[in-house]
Each structure stands twice: as structure tokens, then as C-alpha cells.
Write an enzyme that holds these catalytic residues in place. Structure first.
Site, mmCIF file in Angstrom:
data_model
loop_
_atom_site.group_PDB
_atom_site.id
_atom_site.type_symbol
_atom_site.label_atom_id
_atom_site.label_comp_id
_atom_site.label_asym_id
_atom_site.label_seq_id
_atom_site.Cartn_x
_atom_site.Cartn_y
_atom_site.Cartn_z
ATOM 1 N N GLU A 210 0.816 -1.217 0.000
ATOM 2 C CA GLU A 210 0.000 0.000 0.000
ATOM 3 C C GLU A 210 0.848 1.265 0.000
ATOM 4 O O GLU A 210 0.437 2.291 -0.564
ATOM 5 C CB GLU A 210 -0.957 -0.009 1.198
ATOM 6 C CG GLU A 210 -2.081 -1.031 1.105
ATOM 7 C CD GLU A 210 -1.666 -2.400 1.610
ATOM 8 O OE1 GLU A 210 -0.465 -2.586 1.940
ATOM 9 O OE2 GLU A 210 -2.534 -3.306 1.675
ATOM 10 N N PHE B 153 -11.433 -7.748 13.621
ATOM 11 C CA PHE B 153 -10.348 -8.153 12.735
ATOM 12 C C PHE B 153 -10.001 -7.028 11.753
ATOM 13 O O PHE B 153 -10.865 -6.498 11.080
ATOM 14 C CB PHE B 153 -10.752 -9.412 11.960
ATOM 15 C CG PHE B 153 -9.703 -9.872 10.976
ATOM 16 C CD1 PHE B 153 -8.474 -10.348 11.412
ATOM 17 C CD2 PHE B 153 -9.947 -9.822 9.611
ATOM 18 C CE1 PHE B 153 -7.513 -10.763 10.511
ATOM 19 C CE2 PHE B 153 -8.992 -10.237 8.696
ATOM 20 C CZ PHE B 153 -7.769 -10.707 9.151
ATOM 21 N N GLN B 154 -8.737 -6.669 11.712
ATOM 22 C CA GLN B 154 -8.206 -5.617 10.847
ATOM 23 C C GLN B 154 -8.876 -4.264 11.082
ATOM 24 O O GLN B 154 -9.105 -3.502 10.158
ATOM 25 C CB GLN B 154 -8.285 -6.022 9.362
ATOM 26 C CG GLN B 154 -7.331 -7.172 9.023
ATOM 27 C CD GLN B 154 -7.153 -7.413 7.543
ATOM 28 O OE1 GLN B 154 -8.052 -7.125 6.740
ATOM 29 N NE2 GLN B 154 -6.013 -7.946 7.157
ATOM 30 N N LYS C 17 -17.567 -1.000 5.856
ATOM 31 C CA LYS C 17 -18.046 -1.961 4.864
ATOM 32 C C LYS C 17 -19.562 -1.945 4.729
ATOM 33 O O LYS C 17 -20.095 -2.041 3.616
ATOM 34 C CB LYS C 17 -17.554 -3.365 5.234
ATOM 35 C CG LYS C 17 -17.775 -4.401 4.144
ATOM 36 C CD LYS C 17 -17.082 -5.705 4.483
ATOM 37 C CE LYS C 17 -17.224 -6.717 3.342
ATOM 38 N NZ LYS C 17 -16.526 -7.979 3.661
ATOM 39 N N MET D 277 24.124 8.737 2.065
ATOM 40 C CA MET D 277 24.113 10.039 2.719
ATOM 41 C C MET D 277 24.382 9.910 4.213
ATOM 42 O O MET D 277 25.071 10.751 4.804
ATOM 43 C CB MET D 277 22.777 10.753 2.478
ATOM 44 C CG MET D 277 22.765 12.196 2.955
ATOM 45 S SD MET D 277 24.073 13.213 2.197
ATOM 46 C CE MET D 277 23.278 13.684 0.659
#
Length: 562
Positions: A50, A112-113, A162, A475
């Protein structure tokens, strides 16, 4: 009024905003929307993480000037977006992120999630909202695009549970939205323009510092016209690179920690400094009290809160950069200002330009960063788009790769996000299939998001990755070398991976040139073949990026060598 599900309304609302491409990953909490997208002609580009999807949307936005869109599911899908949307937001890039969420009845139960992405993203977005009813989706989408693309642009996140996606209701699609307290002041105050133009007309040593706001408002033409009217040298912040063609006689390069010697010196000598669309970060100013100490500073910015935030100004012009520069030009023409191209100030530009030519390294068997940048420039058309990773590769690109047009040099400025350049290049390619897109990378930075090679190959969005490979986090190693007595800690990357084999494993082309001539041939071959290509260029692990202003020092205290 039309009766449809929240997911169907979401897709219709996107179409009304002109969305053609979404970058993202599906997941359980966003599946109703994914199912509705199946029946649309919006292209869904599957990222492999993502974070990469958010960077792709960011690259798309910066290359095109349109809003970039990304999508993820709830929980880890949403949190993986956060670095990407924070990167876009601090660089004022128009990105809208949509996240799925667990159904409303289980929010707050550690389902969940489930993650409170509104709380998580509050400080790194311009605005965020959780939609609590299907009928609110058309308004939320309209609001997100409006906020992301107006005023000081930025990132907006819309979280959609959802059950809101599946609910069926009568929908209305607003033509416009408004917010109490959100006022975009694009038209500058004439009094502010009057005073600024008087100061500029009286200047003996005027200078302009251009930032990303010039590019965002498509104000390059007006900027160049003003610079020529004043015969003022133009420096850019990192985000402003490309606002002025780098071969323009008045362009003196980037300023700041890795600015050119001429830009940093002229800033100290200017008597009036016009700052346009730059937020004057610490990397741009160095030690603030020594930033352009002799100049009356005029700050043009669409975000009033930036004025006097980091550098004290004499006056300001709040508004859109293009309108502000147009207003200043009109006033200076009425004054009939006649700046000379043969003035002592203009001669000083050329004097410093010759003084600070970087010496060529002799006796070094490795290809060097500046040489690679120049070879790359010779091999590409003027309108090619460059993205950069972060670190030494980014600073070499800023210093030694000439850009000739706005939206052709894309980089992570404010956050300095390693792993940004490659997925951003894929997003830029999705927006601009007509030009070559090249990611200038370091090996450490590229390794962070190289899994998006799969996206580049599978989605037929070919980009070229040029890796300056020193087997180091370059760097960080440079700072440890210069300021910590060469006590290297956690910067040596060892032998892995073999980027040629890695590219081939994903179905891309991998090559390792042994000379600058071979490098140029491989770049031209990659453009002609239109294939995703990884070019692994071994460089000296001990090479530093110069010029450099040591941390805590003023801009004039830059060093050219160690």
C-alpha cells in the site's frame, strides 16, 4: 435522486471527478467497492504494497497536475498508506486516499483488521473523514477532491465502513461543496502587490527564490518574465526545481544544504529577496539568522500561515503564485522599470558561476555521481520525467541533472521518504505515457520498494531505474564520514541484492554498464525498447556530495571538498 448502493455511488462520484486511474490493493473491508469498480472503466493498478500505491498516486498527481487516487483495505492496509499520504501532504501534492473500514456496529471492538485510521492520519492529512451513511458518500468524495486540489494542495483520506458500502439508498450528487472556515484566497490584495512592486523596483540586487508553489500554480512563464524584467537571479528550493529551465541565463541552481555555491552566495548578497511558493524549510535556509541577512524579504504564498513562520519578512503577498506574479509584472511595467543585462549584479552571477565550477576527479576508477547525472541528461529528451529516491542520489540529481520544464523533476522534499522514487515513477508513467520516465535511485532506497517491479511489468508501465550503487546508505555514511570521525554504523549493505538478477526475476531487463558510454547506450536502448529496465551503476562508496552546508551553519559556509 437515484437509488443505488454506497459502493455504486462511490464509483459514480469518482467518475464525476474525472478519475481514470486508481492505485491500490484490495482487501476484505473494501471488497464491495472493488466489486463495483469491476463494472466501471476506471483502471485499477495493483501495487504490491500500500505504501507503493500511495507513492504511485503522488507521482501521478505531480506529473499530471490532476488528483492522484489510492485505495486500501482497513487495518494494516490503511496504516501502510500513511507514509505515502504524509509524503504527499507535506509536499502539497493532491492525493485522495480511500480506506475500507470494519462495519459500524463493530467499530471500537478490536474487530479483525480494525484500526482508527482517522486518528492515525489526522496529523498527516489536510483533511480526513469517516463516512457514516451511504447517502454521505457522494458528498464525501466531492469534498475530498475539492480540498485536495484547492488552496495549498494536500492529501485527504476518506474512510468508508463496509456496511456503508453495501447499504442501498436514494443518492444525490452535489455540484459543489463548502466548509465553514475554509476560504481559499487566490486573488492577492492589490495593496500588498503595490508595496511589493515598489520594493522590487528599488532593489539594486534583487533575487528570486522559487518553490513548488510556482509549479503547482503553473506560474513558470510569469516567473521567468518577472526575473527578466528585474534581471534577477533565480534560485529554487528542491521542490521548485524545473520551475525555470536550468539552462536559462538567470538560473543559478538550487539553494540550501546542497545548493550551488552561486545560489547560496547570491542569497547572502541580495538586498531584496522575493520568495514565491516556498515554505523556507531548514534544509533551504540553513541557519535562519544568516539566511539572506542583507535582504528585505517579500514572501508570496497561498498559505497565509507560512508567512513569517520560519523567516521574518518585510511584506507579503497572500494568494495564488500565478496571479501574484502577474500582478507584480503589471505594476513593474507601469513603472517602466529598465533593468540592465550588463549590470554589476548580473556580472556577479557569471563571476560566481565560473568560481564554483566543481573540479573533475582524476585517477578515480569508479563512475562518479555527477558524471552519471550528466550522461543521463545527454541520453534523455528535454521533456523526460525524472523521479528520485532519497539520499546522495537525490542531491546529485538536484545539483547536476538539468531540468527544463515544470513537472519533470519529481522528488520527496519535506519528508525525504526513502523508497518514494520508484513507485512514484510508475504513477508518473501512468499519467504521461508519452515521455520516458526515469527513477534516479540509490541501492538502499530502491531496495525499500523494489517489489513494485511486478507492477511496472504486469501493468505495462515501463520505467527506467538508474541505481547509483555504492553498497551503502550513502548520505548517512557521508555524515558519519564528515561529522562522526568515519565511525560507520548500520550503513554498509554488503553484497546483496544483485539488482540485475532481481530485475530479471520480475521479468524486467537488468544491466550493469562498465563505462559512461555503455551507460548512455543502455539508457537509449531502454527508451527504444520501452521495457522496464534496471541499470545498476557501481560507484565509489567513499564519494561525497558537494557542495554541502554542514548542519547548523549558514548558507555561505558551504564546503566544496573534504
Amino acid at each position: 435522486m437515484t437509488r443505488m448502493s454506497g459502493a455504486e455511488a462511490f464509483v459514480k462520484a469518482l467518475k464525476r471527478e474525472g478519475v481514470e486511474t486508481i492505485f491500490g490493493l484490495p482487501g476484505g473491508a473494501i471488497l464491495p467497492i472493488c466489486d463495483a469498480l469491476y463494472d466501471s472503466d476506471i483502471r485499477f493498478i495493483l501495487a504490491r504494497h500500500e505504501q507503493g500505491a500511495a507513492h504511485m498516486a503522488d507521482g501521478y498527481a505531480r506529473a499530471s497536475g490532476r488528483v492522484g487516487v489510492c485505495l486500501a483495505t482497513s487495518g494494516p492496509g490503511a496504516t501502510n498508506l500513511v507514509t505515502g499520504i504524509a509524503t504527499a501532504n507535506i509536499d502539497s501534492s493532491s492525493v485522495v486516499a480511500f480506506t475500507g473500514q470494519v462495519p459500524i456496529p463493530v467499530i471500537g471492538t478490536d474487530a479483525f483488521q480494525e484500526v482508527d485510521i482517522i486518528g492515525v492520519s489526522a496529523s498527516v492529512t489536510k483533511y480526513n473523514i469517516q463516512v457514516r451513511g451511504a447517502r454521505d458518500i457522494p458528498w464525501a468524495v466531492k469534498a475530498a477532491f475539492y480540498l485536495a486540489s484547492t488552496g495549498r494542495k494536500g492529501a485527504v483520506l476518506v474512510d468508508i465502513p463496509k456496511d456503508v458500502q453495501t447499504s442501498v439508498e436514494d443518492m444525490e450528487f452535489p455540484e459543489k461543496v463548502s466548509f465553514r472556515g475554509y476560504r481559499v484566497q487566490e486573488e492577492p490584495d492589490p495593496r500588498e502587490l503595490d508595496w511589493a512592486s515598489v520594493l522590487l523596483s528599488r532593489a539594486k540586487r534583487p533575487m528570486i527564490l522559487a518553490g513548488g508553489g510556482v509549479i503547482s500554480s503553473n506560474a513558470s512563464r510569469e516567473l521567468i518574465a518577472l526575473a527578466e524584467a528585474l534581471m534577477a537571479p533565480v534560485a529554487t528550493s528542491l521542490m521548485g526545481k524545473g520551475a525555470v529551465p536550468n539552462d536559462h541565463p538567470l538560473y543559478v541552481g538550487g539553494c540550501g544544504m546542497h545548493g550551488t555555491g552561486e545560489a547560496n552566495t547570491l542569497l547572502a548578497e541580495a538586498d531584496v529577496l522575493l520568495v514565491v511558493g516556498a515554505r523556507l524549510s531548514d534544509r533551504t535556509t540553513g541557519l535562519v539568522k544568516e539566511f539572506s541577512p542583507n535582504a528585505k524579504v517579500i514572501h508570496v504564498d497561498i498559505d497565509r500561515s507560512e508567512i513569517d513562520k520560519n523567516v521574518e519578512t518585510v511584506t507579503r503577498v497572500v494568494g495564488d503564485a500565478k496571479l501574484a506574479l502577474t500582478g507584480l509584472l503589471e505594476r513593474l511595467r507601469r513603472i517602466r522599470l529598465e533593468a540592465s543585462g550588463d549590470s554589476e549584479w548580473v556580472r556577479r552571477i557569471n563571476e560566481l558561476r565560473e568560481l564554483y565550477i566543481m573540479p573533475e576527479a582524476k585517477g578515480n576508477p569508479h563512475m562518479r555521481g555527477p558524471e552519471v547525472m550528466r550522461a543521463l541528461r545527454r541520453s534523455l529528451p528535454r521533456d523526460a520525467i525524472i523521479t528520485t529516491e532519497v539520499g546522495q542520489c537525490q542531491m546529485w540529481a538536484s545539483l547536476y541533472f538539468d531540468s527544463y520544464a515544470p513537472r519533470t523533476f519529481l522528488t520527496s522534499g519535506g519528508l525525504g521518504t526513502m523508497g518514494w522514487g520508484f513507485p512514484a515513477a510508475i504513477g508518473a508513467k501512468a499519467a504521461r505515457r508519452d515521455v520516458p520516465v526515469v527513477d534516479i535511485a540509490g541501492d538502499g532506497s530502491f531496495a525499500m520498494t523494489e517489489n513494485n517491479l511486478a507492477t511496472s511489468v504486469e501493468e505495462e508501465l515501463p520505467v527506467i531505474v538508474v541505481i547509483l550503487n555504492n553498497r551503502m546508505l550513502g548520505m548517512v555514511a557521508q555524515w558519519q564520514r564528515l561529522f562522526y570521525g568515519r565511525r560507520y554504523f548500520g550503513v554498509e549493505l554488503g553484497k546483496a541484492p544483485d539488482f540485475v538478477k532481481l530485475a530479471e526475476a520480475y521479468g524486467a531487463v537488468g544491466v550493469r554498464p562498465e563505462s559512461l558510454e555503455e551507460l548512455e547506450r543502455e539508457i537509449r536502448r531502454a527508451i527504444e525498447a520501452d521495457q522496464t529496465t534496471v541499470i545498476d551503476v557501481p560507484i565509489d562508496p567513499e564519494e561525497n556530495v558537494f557542495p554541502m552546508v554542514p548542519p547548523g551553519k549558514g548558507l555561505k559556509e558551504f564546503i566544496m571538498e573534504a
